[in-house]
Design a protein around this motif. Structure first.
Motif, PDB file in Angstrom:
ATOM      1  N   GLU A  70       0.876  -1.200  -0.345  1.00 24.10           N
ATOM      2  CA  GLU A  70       0.082  -0.016   0.100  1.00 24.10           C
ATOM      3  C   GLU A  70       0.805   1.232   0.104  1.00 24.10           C
ATOM      4  OE1 GLU A  70      -3.055  -0.264  -0.806  1.00 24.10           O
ATOM      5  OE2 GLU A  70      -3.540  -2.363  -0.413  1.00 24.10           O
ATOM      6  N   MET A  71       2.054   1.486   0.598  1.00 23.10           N
ATOM      7  CA  MET A  71       2.984   2.578   0.549  1.00 23.10           C
ATOM      8  C   MET A  71       3.529   2.490  -0.636  1.00 23.10           C
ATOM      9  SD  MET A  71       2.195   4.224   3.119  1.00 23.10           S
ATOM     10  CE  MET A  71       1.357   4.409   4.745  1.00 23.10           C
ATOM     11  N   ARG A  72       3.760   1.411  -1.392  1.00 23.87           N
ATOM     12  CA  ARG A  72       4.492   1.601  -2.581  1.00 23.87           C
ATOM     13  C   ARG A  72       3.596   2.022  -3.630  1.00 23.87           C
ATOM     14  NH1 ARG A  72       3.666  -2.103  -6.695  1.00 23.87           N
ATOM     15  NH2 ARG A  72       2.936  -3.603  -5.234  1.00 23.87           N
ATOM     16  N   LEU A  73       2.350   1.955  -3.479  1.00 25.05           N
ATOM     17  CA  LEU A  73       1.261   2.554  -4.436  1.00 25.05           C
ATOM     18  C   LEU A  73       0.792   3.814  -4.075  1.00 25.05           C
ATOM     19  CD1 LEU A  73      -0.752  -0.827  -4.890  1.00 25.05           C
ATOM     20  CD2 LEU A  73       0.624   0.185  -6.344  1.00 25.05           C
ATOM     21  N   ALA A  74       1.131   4.471  -2.770  1.00 24.43           N
ATOM     22  CA  ALA A  74       0.355   5.604  -2.429  1.00 24.43           C
ATOM     23  C   ALA A  74       0.789   6.749  -3.029  1.00 24.43           C
ATOM     24  CB  ALA A  74       0.784   5.762  -0.980  1.00 24.43           C
ATOM     25  N   GLY A  75       1.993   7.137  -3.483  1.00 26.02           N
ATOM     26  CA  GLY A  75       2.408   8.308  -4.368  1.00 26.02           C
ATOM     27  C   GLY A  75       1.783   8.167  -5.676  1.00 26.02           C
ATOM     28  N   GLY A  76       1.476   7.060  -6.186  1.00 29.20           N
ATOM     29  CA  GLY A  76       0.977   6.894  -7.475  1.00 29.20           C
ATOM     30  C   GLY A  76      -0.541   7.418  -7.246  1.00 29.20           C
ATOM     31  N   LEU A  77      -1.056   6.874  -6.193  1.00 27.26           N
ATOM     32  CA  LEU A  77      -2.485   7.243  -6.014  1.00 27.26           C
ATOM     33  C   LEU A  77      -2.929   8.814  -6.072  1.00 27.26           C
ATOM     34  CD1 LEU A  77      -3.781   4.386  -3.520  1.00 27.26           C
ATOM     35  CD2 LEU A  77      -4.738   4.631  -5.802  1.00 27.26           C
ATOM     36  N   VAL A  78      -1.974   9.398  -5.435  1.00 22.73           N
ATOM     37  CA  VAL A  78      -2.145  10.786  -5.091  1.00 22.73           C
ATOM     38  C   VAL A  78      -1.854  11.373  -6.370  1.00 22.73           C
ATOM     39  CG1 VAL A  78      -1.307  12.940  -3.985  1.00 22.73           C
ATOM     40  CG2 VAL A  78      -1.467  10.777  -2.593  1.00 22.73           C
ATOM     41  N   ARG A  79      -0.898  10.995  -7.071  1.00 21.33           N
ATOM     42  CA  ARG A  79      -0.735  11.700  -8.407  1.00 21.33           C
ATOM     43  C   ARG A  79      -1.806  11.437  -9.444  1.00 21.33           C
ATOM     44  NH1 ARG A  79       4.490   9.699  -7.039  1.00 21.33           N
ATOM     45  NH2 ARG A  79       5.799  11.261  -6.400  1.00 21.33           N
ATOM     46  N   GLY A  80      -2.489  10.434  -9.287  1.00 20.81           N
ATOM     47  CA  GLY A  80      -3.598  10.032 -10.237  1.00 20.81           C
ATOM     48  C   GLY A  80      -4.873  10.800 -10.005  1.00 20.81           C
ATOM     49  N   VAL A  81      -5.023  11.632  -9.005  1.00 18.25           N
ATOM     50  CA  VAL A  81      -6.204  12.489  -8.580  1.00 18.25           C
ATOM     51  C   VAL A  81      -6.254  13.614  -9.376  1.00 18.25           C
ATOM     52  CG1 VAL A  81      -7.565  13.636  -6.757  1.00 18.25           C
ATOM     53  CG2 VAL A  81      -6.163  11.476  -6.224  1.00 18.25           C
ATOM     54  N   PRO A  82      -7.203  13.899 -10.237  1.00 17.35           N
ATOM     55  CA  PRO A  82      -7.094  15.102 -10.844  1.00 17.35           C
ATOM     56  C   PRO A  82      -7.275  16.301 -10.199  1.00 17.35           C
ATOM     57  CG  PRO A  82      -8.523  13.605 -11.911  1.00 17.35           C
ATOM     58  CD  PRO A  82      -8.202  12.891 -10.538  1.00 17.35           C
ATOM     59  N   ALA A  83      -6.230  17.495 -10.541  1.00 15.98           N
ATOM     60  CA  ALA A  83      -6.769  18.676  -9.477  1.00 15.98           C
ATOM     61  C   ALA A  83      -8.012  19.007  -9.520  1.00 15.98           C
ATOM     62  CB  ALA A  83      -5.836  19.787 -10.185  1.00 15.98           C
ATOM     63  N   GLY A  84      -8.473  19.403  -8.379  1.00 13.72           N
ATOM     64  CA  GLY A  84      -9.964  19.873  -8.179  1.00 13.72           C
ATOM     65  C   GLY A  84     -10.833  18.769  -8.044  1.00 13.72           C
ATOM     66  N   ASP A  85     -10.560  17.615  -8.072  1.00 17.86           N
ATOM     67  CA  ASP A  85     -11.439  16.229  -7.963  1.00 17.86           C
ATOM     68  C   ASP A  85     -11.503  16.187  -6.392  1.00 17.86           C
ATOM     69  OD1 ASP A  85     -12.871  14.077  -7.976  1.00 17.86           O
ATOM     70  OD2 ASP A  85     -11.907  13.239  -9.409  1.00 17.86           O
TER      71      ASP A  85
ATOM     72  N   ARG B  41     -13.975  14.830  -4.692  1.00 18.54           N
ATOM     73  CA  ARG B  41     -14.437  13.474  -4.190  1.00 18.54           C
ATOM     74  C   ARG B  41     -13.379  12.401  -4.301  1.00 18.54           C
ATOM     75  NH1 ARG B  41     -15.574   8.741  -6.061  1.00 18.54           N
ATOM     76  NH2 ARG B  41     -14.744   9.409  -8.242  1.00 18.54           N
ATOM     77  N   ARG B  42     -12.955  12.268  -5.264  1.00 18.85           N
ATOM     78  CA  ARG B  42     -11.458  11.342  -5.318  1.00 18.85           C
ATOM     79  C   ARG B  42     -10.373  11.543  -4.460  1.00 18.85           C
ATOM     80  NH1 ARG B  42     -10.290   6.005  -6.164  1.00 18.85           N
ATOM     81  NH2 ARG B  42      -8.121   6.009  -6.939  1.00 18.85           N
ATOM     82  N   ALA B  43     -10.088  12.783  -4.403  1.00 17.44           N
ATOM     83  CA  ALA B  43      -9.106  13.216  -3.196  1.00 17.44           C
ATOM     84  C   ALA B  43      -9.527  12.671  -1.856  1.00 17.44           C
ATOM     85  CB  ALA B  43      -8.896  14.552  -3.066  1.00 17.44           C
TER      86      ALA B  43
ATOM     87  N   ARG C 214      -5.440  18.676   4.110  1.00 17.48           N
ATOM     88  CA  ARG C 214      -5.349  20.023   3.174  1.00 17.48           C
ATOM     89  C   ARG C 214      -5.494  19.678   1.765  1.00 17.48           C
ATOM     90  NH1 ARG C 214      -1.103  22.216   6.906  1.00 17.48           N
ATOM     91  NH2 ARG C 214       0.289  21.715   5.228  1.00 17.48           N
ATOM     92  N   TRP C 215      -4.610  18.536   1.288  1.00 18.16           N
ATOM     93  CA  TRP C 215      -4.958  18.224  -0.163  1.00 18.16           C
ATOM     94  C   TRP C 215      -6.187  17.840  -0.534  1.00 18.16           C
ATOM     95  CZ3 TRP C 215      -5.241  13.076  -1.612  1.00 18.16           C
ATOM     96  CH2 TRP C 215      -5.409  12.880  -2.934  1.00 18.16           C
ATOM     97  N   ALA C 216      -6.966  16.788   0.728  1.00 12.47           N
ATOM     98  CA  ALA C 216      -8.115  16.353   0.259  1.00 12.47           C
ATOM     99  C   ALA C 216      -9.161  17.491   0.168  1.00 12.47           C
ATOM    100  CB  ALA C 216      -8.415  15.523   1.583  1.00 12.47           C
ATOM    101  N   GLN C 217      -9.266  18.486   0.967  1.00 13.01           N
ATOM    102  CA  GLN C 217     -10.107  19.522   0.972  1.00 13.01           C
ATOM    103  C   GLN C 217      -9.837  20.264  -0.337  1.00 13.01           C
ATOM    104  OE1 GLN C 217     -10.042  21.684   4.524  1.00 13.01           O
ATOM    105  NE2 GLN C 217     -10.652  20.164   5.832  1.00 13.01           N
TER     106      GLN C 217
END
Length: 225
Positions: free
Chosen positions: A26-41, A43-45, A109-112
């Motif tokens: 899960e930590m190996r995948l974590a950075g990619g998950l965050v990068r995959g969230v479109p700016a402003g989304d 709900r997904r964040a 803060r990023w999630a909001q």
């Protein structure tokens, strides 16, 4: 050689490898998950942030249990020349905790407001966390678990496991167990469940697999991340 070492067979520590498999993946995948969230989304964040917060919480309780119940006993029992290994584990825990504190401030803060710059900063922190955590887990498995096998009693090992499990929110118990089962050796998973009543031994693996599959599809887009 201590009295404990001479009076008991080697402890089976493979349960730790099952737990570590969750953190590594899960930590190996974590950075990619965050990068995959479109700016402003937002709900997904929020979805990704809640997933990562759960993993971090489980990791924090796991390390706290080791800090309180494992390292002091090892330092009291291992030979002086082996004590630096345990000190290394403690220092690595501090490094991981430092990153978790930083992430704990950035993630909400990023999630909001999931802007690109904040997402990059958070993803980079997760990459650093994965690198440091992997180094720590590798060292623990290679250098510490052999000491644990010789120096820790089954009762003490069970208390360590209970402390870690008690740190998991009840509503996430099946999911977290499913996360461990996914890459954990089946025979070790069975050993982990052996003390439980028969209904638990039957139901928890089923519920765990189902919960992880649903969660992995939602978070990673695949039931086999």
């Amino acid at each position: 050689m201590s009295a404990i070492q001479t009076q008991q067979p080697l402890l089976d520590t493979r349960e730790m490898l099952v737990i570590h498999s969750l953190f590594r993946r899960e930590m190996r995948l974590a950075g990619g998950l965050v990068r995959g969230v479109p700016a402003g989304d937002v709900r997904r964040a929020a979805e990704v942030a809640a997933h990562l917060a759960l993993i971090e919480d489980v990791l924090h309780h796991h390390h706290t249990a080791e800090d309180e119940l494992l390292w002091p006993k090892l330092l009291d029992r291992v030979a002086d020349e082996l004590a630096p290994i345990v000190r290394l584990m403690e220092a690595q825990h501090e490094q991981v905790d430092h990153l978790l504190v930083r992430i704990g401030a950035l993630r909400p803060r990023w999630a909001q407001q999931p802007a690109a710059a904040q997402g990059k900063e958070l993803a980079d922190c997760y990459d650093q966390l994965y690198a440091g955590l992997s180094e720590h887990l590798d060292a623990e498995e290679a250098r510490v678990l052999p000491l644990v096998a010789r120096c820790i009693t089954p009762k003490e090992w069970a208390a360590l496991g209970d402390a870690g499990r008690n740190g998991i929110p009840r509503k996430h118990t099946a999911l977290v167990f499913g996360m461990m089962m996914y890459e954990g050796a089946p025979e070790v998973v069975a050993t982990m469940l052996a003390p439980a009543p028969l209904p638990v031994r039957v139901l928890v693996p089923r519920l765990g697999r189902r919960a992880f599959r649903k969660h992995a599809l939602a978070i990673h887009g695949s039931a086999t991340p």
